[in-house]
Scaffold this active site. Structure first.
Site, short mmCIF file in Angstrom:
data_model
loop_
_atom_site.label_atom_id
_atom_site.label_comp_id
_atom_site.label_asym_id
_atom_site.label_seq_id
_atom_site.Cartn_x
_atom_site.Cartn_y
_atom_site.Cartn_z
N ALA A 141 0.80 -1.35 -0.05
CA ALA A 141 0.06 0.07 0.15
C ALA A 141 0.71 1.17 -0.05
CB ALA A 141 -1.18 -0.01 0.97
N HIS A 153 -2.69 -12.24 -4.45
CA HIS A 153 -2.70 -11.67 -3.24
C HIS A 153 -1.59 -11.90 -2.35
CE1 HIS A 153 -5.09 -10.99 0.87
NE2 HIS A 153 -4.44 -9.87 0.35
N ASP A 154 -0.87 -10.67 -2.12
CA ASP A 154 0.38 -10.90 -1.31
C ASP A 154 0.36 -11.60 -0.14
OD1 ASP A 154 -0.93 -8.75 0.08
OD2 ASP A 154 0.65 -7.11 -0.09
N THR A 155 -0.98 -11.67 0.74
CA THR A 155 -0.86 -12.50 1.78
C THR A 155 -0.59 -14.06 1.66
OG1 THR A 155 -2.35 -10.96 2.83
CG2 THR A 155 -2.63 -13.46 3.79
N ASN A 160 -7.86 -10.79 9.65
CA ASN A 160 -6.98 -9.78 9.12
C ASN A 160 -7.22 -8.73 10.35
OD1 ASN A 160 -6.69 -9.30 6.13
ND2 ASN A 160 -8.82 -10.41 6.42
N GLY A 163 8.18 -7.68 7.38
CA GLY A 163 9.15 -6.60 8.14
C GLY A 163 8.69 -6.49 9.31
#
Length: 498
Positions: A12, A239-241, A298, A410
């Site tokens: 994002a 989807h990055d997840t 989430n 991260g």
């Protein structure tokens, strides 16, 4: 043939292009970042947009840099979920995609309830009911911009849209499709029942491809423009997840926590959980790789820290993330909690004041110093992780099992968060890789091109890769937080905590 692959990973706030390849001797995945760029949303007359053309320009730059750095045989793109662009029947993009944080979806869940029972919608799609979901964004389109749907030829989630811009081919990758609230989990195809009930034009939803399939090849026009050879675009988990979950070296009874702007807490299953209890707890089922389903929650994540840092910078107070963590360590006995997912923390602004107001409203000690604010954030996140873990265990009837937690992303750079997660959850925490999303993206491409001949090697390769990068840390529980956790639950479940 060059077996090196190119991974585009969009978040994002920014993105990067990373070359990856498999070292068969060491059984590790090596990476080389060739391009990094910012992703800035743009507000126009009160509407928040993504600048998709600027992002595509960054993709072009990444392709050229990657070619000059040695080349690649394929490309994979992963992004955040739910957002999309609409192209018309002739393939022209209709406007800029709107951000999921835009307020146009306010009230859309309530509107959807007049069209279909949300318990039925959950039973069909297994998707957590959130107003940011694609289905509710499309309802907002119907209300505020009906001409978009009337002239639309295809709705493409962001990774599918970028792939279309590269290849001219239209398809929807299944993991990103499962974030839309429109995918039938039983059929693994678009839900005609949900689409019809919500009044969404069926022609907008196009052919679904499985993770690992092809999305086409770079167009000749693009290759001529950039002076690069053609390459296949692979349908990695859009989807990055899901890329991050595939890039986690889990085994046995496990929980994965992917920590970024959002924190995703989940486990990998062979089939979805769409029971009324799962609907009540509002967990989501996403289609993963190799026929798996990831049951997850989430949770607002590092957004809280990012926005605290941004607010301080707006007042000319400059702190690095490491400095903020160090301040939190200086007040180990301060105790206060808030719900990271409370509405007041979902938008940009003065996070410290909002946290103080929440604590005051709920009758707690009010954090005064910046260190106390930071400790409250770390501690509240760890508590909410446990809250999600207990819900997952309840839904999968595994309350008596001892799970291990694999933290990736991260957020694992914040050792205090990892330590608190182990202590609060009472589980051993294994960290790494930091770049789990890129690693998962690369894994899918390397399996497709034959560099990794056996999918069962995944966990071994990831363990080796974490060790080689010095990212594997192990945190065992060192303090019992059961009493504090009960306080946390009472606070967030009370009317004042809502």
């Amino acid at each position: 043939m060059n077996k090196r692959v190119l991974c585009f990973d969009f978040g994002a706030s920014g993105g990067r292009a990373v070359l990856s390849e498999f070292d068969s001797a060491k059984k590790i995945i090596t990476t080389k970042e060739v391009h990094r760029f910012k992703n800035r949303g743009i507000s126009v007359n009160g509407t928040l947009y993504w600048d998709i053309l600027a992002l595509f320009s960054e993709v072009k730059t990444g392709l050229v840099k990657a070619h000059k750095a040695g080349g690649f045989s394929s490309i994979g793109i992963d992004t955040w979920g739910v957002d999309y662009g609409i192209i018309d029947k002739n393939g022209f993009l209709i406007g800029n995609p709107v951000q999921y944080r835009d307020n146009r979806t306010d009230g859309m869940v309530d509107h959807a309830k007049t069209l279909i029972d949300t318990s039925r919608l959950y039973a069909l799609t297994g998707t957590q009911i959130m107003e940011i979901n694609t289905a509710f964004q499309l309802l907002a389109e119907k209300r505020f911009r009906p001409y978009i749907l009337e002239n639309g030829g295809a709705m493409l989630n962001i990774p599918d849209l970028l792939a279309f811009m590269l290849t001219g081919e239209i398809s929807s990758e299944i993991s990103i499709a499962s974030t839309t609230q429109l995918l039938d989990l039983a059929a693994l195809d678009w839900s005609d029942e949900a689409v019809s009930a919500l009044g969404i034009p069926r022609n907008l939803l196009r052919n679904i491809v499985k993770t690992g399939d092809s999305k086409g090849f770079l167009s000749q026009e693009l290759c001529d423009e950039l002076n690069i050879p053609t390459a296949e675009v692979v349908a990695v988990c859009g989807h990055d997840t899901q890329c991050a979950f595939y890039g986690a070296p889990f085994h046995g009874d496990h929980i994965i926590i992917s920590t970024g702007t959002w924190s995703l807490v989940g486990t990998t299953l062979s089939s979805p959980v769409t029971t009324p209890e799962a609907a009540r707890l509002n967990l989501t089922n996403e289609v993963g790789t190799d026929g798996t389903i990831d049951l997850l929650k989430n949770i607002t994540g590092l957004w809280l820290i990012q926005e605290t840092k941004a607010f301080l910078e707006s007042r000319s107070d400059e702190y690095s993330f490491a400095e903020l963590e160090a301040l939190a360590r200086e007040c180990p006995d301060f105790e206060a909690y808030f719900d990271p997912d409370a509405p007041e923390f979902s938008t940009a602004g003065d996070m410290p004041s909002r946290i103080r107001n929440y604590c005051q409203r709920t009758g707690q000690a009010v954090p005064q110093t910046l260190g106390e604010i930071m400790r409250t954030i770390y501690l509240s996140l760890a508590m909410k992780f446990r809250y999600a873990v207990e819900q997952i265990k309840q839904l999968t009837n595994t309350e008596n099992k001892q799970y291990e937690i694999f933290m990736v992303g991260g957020g694992i750079k914040a050792k205090m968060l990892c330590r608190l997660t182990a202590d609060v959850c009472g589980c051993t925490v294994y960290t790494g890789p930091v770049e789990a999303t890129v690693t998962g993206n690369a894994l899918i491409q390397l399996i497709r091109n034959g560099s990794i001949p056996d999918r069962s090697m995944r966990a071994e390769i990831l363990e080796n890769t974490c060790t080689a990068r010095n990212e594997r840390k192990i945190f065992t529980p060192s303090r019992n937080y059961d009493t504090e956790y009960e306080k946390f639950k009472n606070i967030i479940e009370s009317p004042k905590g809502v």
